[in-house]
Scaffold this active site. Structure first.
Site, short mmCIF file in Angstrom:
data_model
loop_
_atom_site.label_atom_id
_atom_site.label_comp_id
_atom_site.label_asym_id
_atom_site.label_seq_id
_atom_site.Cartn_x
_atom_site.Cartn_y
_atom_site.Cartn_z
N TYR A 139 -52.40 -8.64 -16.30
CA TYR A 139 -53.27 -9.55 -17.03
C TYR A 139 -52.49 -10.71 -17.64
CZ TYR A 139 -57.58 -6.72 -17.18
OH TYR A 139 -58.74 -6.05 -16.88
N LYS A 184 -49.02 4.18 -10.46
CA LYS A 184 -48.97 4.08 -8.99
C LYS A 184 -47.49 4.05 -8.62
CE LYS A 184 -50.90 3.51 -4.90
NZ LYS A 184 -51.68 4.58 -4.22
N ASP A 241 -58.63 -0.55 -17.38
CA ASP A 241 -59.88 -1.32 -17.28
C ASP A 241 -60.80 -0.69 -16.24
OD1 ASP A 241 -61.67 -3.53 -17.63
OD2 ASP A 241 -60.89 -4.36 -15.75
N ASP A 245 -64.36 1.85 -16.82
CA ASP A 245 -65.70 1.51 -16.29
C ASP A 245 -66.22 2.63 -15.41
OD1 ASP A 245 -65.65 -1.07 -17.47
OD2 ASP A 245 -66.72 -1.92 -15.75
C1 IPM Z 1 -62.81 -5.23 -20.86
C2 IPM Z 1 -63.23 -6.45 -20.08
C3 IPM Z 1 -62.11 -7.47 -20.15
C4 IPM Z 1 -60.88 -6.85 -19.55
C5 IPM Z 1 -62.42 -8.83 -19.49
C6 IPM Z 1 -63.65 -9.46 -20.08
C7 IPM Z 1 -61.26 -9.77 -19.57
O1 IPM Z 1 -63.56 -6.12 -18.78
O2 IPM Z 1 -62.63 -5.33 -22.09
O3 IPM Z 1 -62.68 -4.16 -20.26
O4 IPM Z 1 -60.74 -6.82 -18.33
O5 IPM Z 1 -60.06 -6.36 -20.32
MN MN Z 2 -63.48 -3.99 -18.35
#
Ligand code: IPM
Ligand code: MN
Length: 347
Positions: A139, A184, A241, A245
Site C-alpha cells: 500500500y 506467502k 484487507d 472481507d
Molecule cells: C479497508 C479499505 C481500505 C483499505 C481502502 C478504502 C483503501 O478497503 O479499510 O479495508 O484497503 O485498507
Molecule cells: Mn478493505
C-alpha cells in the site's frame, strides 16, 4: 468521563451509518453521565470537493487532538479516476496517525446463522481476531508508471514486523494463546522476513504461545472450510484487507464488521471494515451495525467503558434476535430505523 471525538463521516453511506453511531453514542453518554465533545470534519471525496485534498490539515490536526476518531467510509466513482483520490486520504491518515495495528474481530451471531452463505455447523462459535498491519507493505511502497508498465513495491522492515507481531501476541496471550501468521513465504521475500521475525518474537518473548503459519492462499480456503480453527491471525496489510472481507461472509454480511486501528499515540481510529458502497448511498438501507460496533469498540478500548460497550452490543444482538435489521440480511429495517430503535432500547 469526557470524550473528545473527531467524527469524519466521509462519502457514500458513511454519513448515513455515521449519524446512527453518533446518535447512539450521544444516547449512551446521556444515560451513563458522560460528556461527549464530538465535531465533524471533511474527509475523503467530500474533502477533495471542498478543499482540494482528501485529508485537509484541519481534519488531520483535529484527529490528532482528539481522544478517538470515528470514521464512516470514503471513496466513490466521482473521485476514482482523479489524480487525487479519497483512498490517498485514508492511507495518509493512517500513516500520519501512526495507527499500524488494525484489529478486525470476526464472530458469528446465533440469530444470523441462517443468513450466512456457509453451513451453520461450520460457523457456530467462530471468534477470530484479525491483526492487520496497516501502515506498510504494498500500500505504501514506491509506485511507478512508465509507458505501458506499472509497478508497486512491497517493503517491510524488521521493526515494522516486530511491532505488529507483538500486538498480536499480546492479544493472543489474553485469548487462547494461539497465533496464526499468514504470509506467502514460498514466493515473497517480504514474507520470508515476516516469518523469520514472527518465529523469533514468539520464541523469545512469548514462548507460551502456539504459533502456526499459513500461506495466504491456503488460509483463504481454510477460513471458509473450518473457520473455528482460527483464533488470532496476524498478517500484512494487503493480505489482511482481503482476508477480512472474505471473513465477513462468515457472519453473513460485510456490513457487520467493526475495526479499530491503533499505534503508539493515544488516539485510535474506529471504522467499519466495509467501503462507502456508492451503489446504495442515499437510500437509507445500509447496514449500520459495523459502524455501531466500531463505536462500541471505541467505548471499550479508548475509554475503558466496558458496561456501556456491552450495553450497545447487547442491544445490537437483541435487534438481530428480533429480526430487526437491514436488507443485506433480508431484513426490512432502514438504516435510520435501526438507529432509532437502538437509541430507544438504550434509553
Ligand atoms: C479497508 C479499505 C481500505 C483499505 C481502502 C478504502 C483503501 O478497503 O479499510 O479495508 O484497503 O485498507
Ligand atoms: Mn478493505
Amino acid at each position: 468521563m469526557k470524550m473528545k471525538i473527531a467524527y469524519i463521516p466521509g462519502d457514500g453511506i458513511g454519513p448515513e451509518i455515521g449519524k446512527v453511531a453518533v446518535d447512539i453514542l450521544q444516547t449512551v453518554a446521556n444515560k451513563y453521565g458522560h460528556e461527549v465533545d464530538i465535531k465533524e470534519y471533511d474527509f475523503g471525496g467530500i474533502a477533495i470537493d471542498n478543499h482540494g485534498e482528501p485529508l485537509p490539515k484541519e481534519t488531520l490536526q483535529a484527529c490528532k487532538d482528539a481522544d478517538a476518531v470515528l470514521l464512516g467510509a470514503i471513496g466513490g466513482p466521482k473521485w476514482a479516476h482523479g489524480e487525487i483520490t479519497p483512498e490517498k486520504g485514508i492511507l495518509a491518515l493512517r500513516k500520519e496517525m501512526g495507527t499500524f495495528a488494525n484489529l478486525r474481530p470476526v464472530k458469528t451471531w446465533e440469530a444470523l446463522y441462517d443468513r450466512s452463505p456457509l453451513k451453520t455447523d461450520r460457523i457456530k462459535g467462530v471468534d477470530i481476531m484479525f491483526v492487520r498491519e496497516l501502515t506498510g507493505g504494498i500500500y505504501f511502497g514506491k509506485k511507478t508508471r512508465v509507458g505501458d508498465t506499472a509497478t508497486d513495491t512491497c517493503e517491510y522492515s524488521v521493526y515494522e514486523v516486530e511491532r505488529i507481531v507483538r500486538v498480536a501476541c499480546e492479544i493472543a496471550m489474553k485469548r487462547k494463546k494461539r497465533l496464526t501468521s499468514v504470509d506467502k513465504a514460498n514466493v515473497l521475500e517480504t514474507s520470508r522476513l515476516w516469518r523469520e521475525v514472527t518465529i523469533r518474537i514468539v520464541e523469545t518473548e512469548y514462548p507460551e504461545l502456539e504459533l502456526e503459519h499459513y500461506y495466504v492462499d491456503a488460509a483463504s480456503m481454510h477460513l471458509l472450510s473450518r473457520p473455528t480453527d482460527f483464533d488470532v491471525v496476524v498478517t500484512e496489510n494487503m493480505f489482511g484487507d482481503i482476508l477480512s472481507d472474505e471473513a465477513s461472509m462468515i457472519p453473513g454480511s460485510l456490513g457487520l464488521l467493526p475495526s479499530s486501528s491503533q499505534g503508539d499515540s493515544k488516539t485510535a481510529i474506529y471504522e467499519p471494515i466495509h467501503g462507502s458502497a456508492p451503489d446504495i448511498a442515499g437510500k437509507n438501507i445500509a447496514n449500520p451495525f459495523g459502524m455501531i460496533l466500531s463505536m462500541s469498540m471505541m467505548l471499550r478500548q479508548s475509554f475503558g467503558l466496558e458496561i456501556e460497550a456491552r450495553a450497545v452490543e447487547d442491544a445490537v444482538e437483541q435487534m438481530m434476535e428480533n429480526g430487526e435489521y437491514t436488507s443485506d440480511l433480508d431484513g426490512i429495517f432502514s438504516t435510520s430505523a435501526v438507529g432509532e430503535k437502538l437509541c430507544a432500547m438504550l434509553r
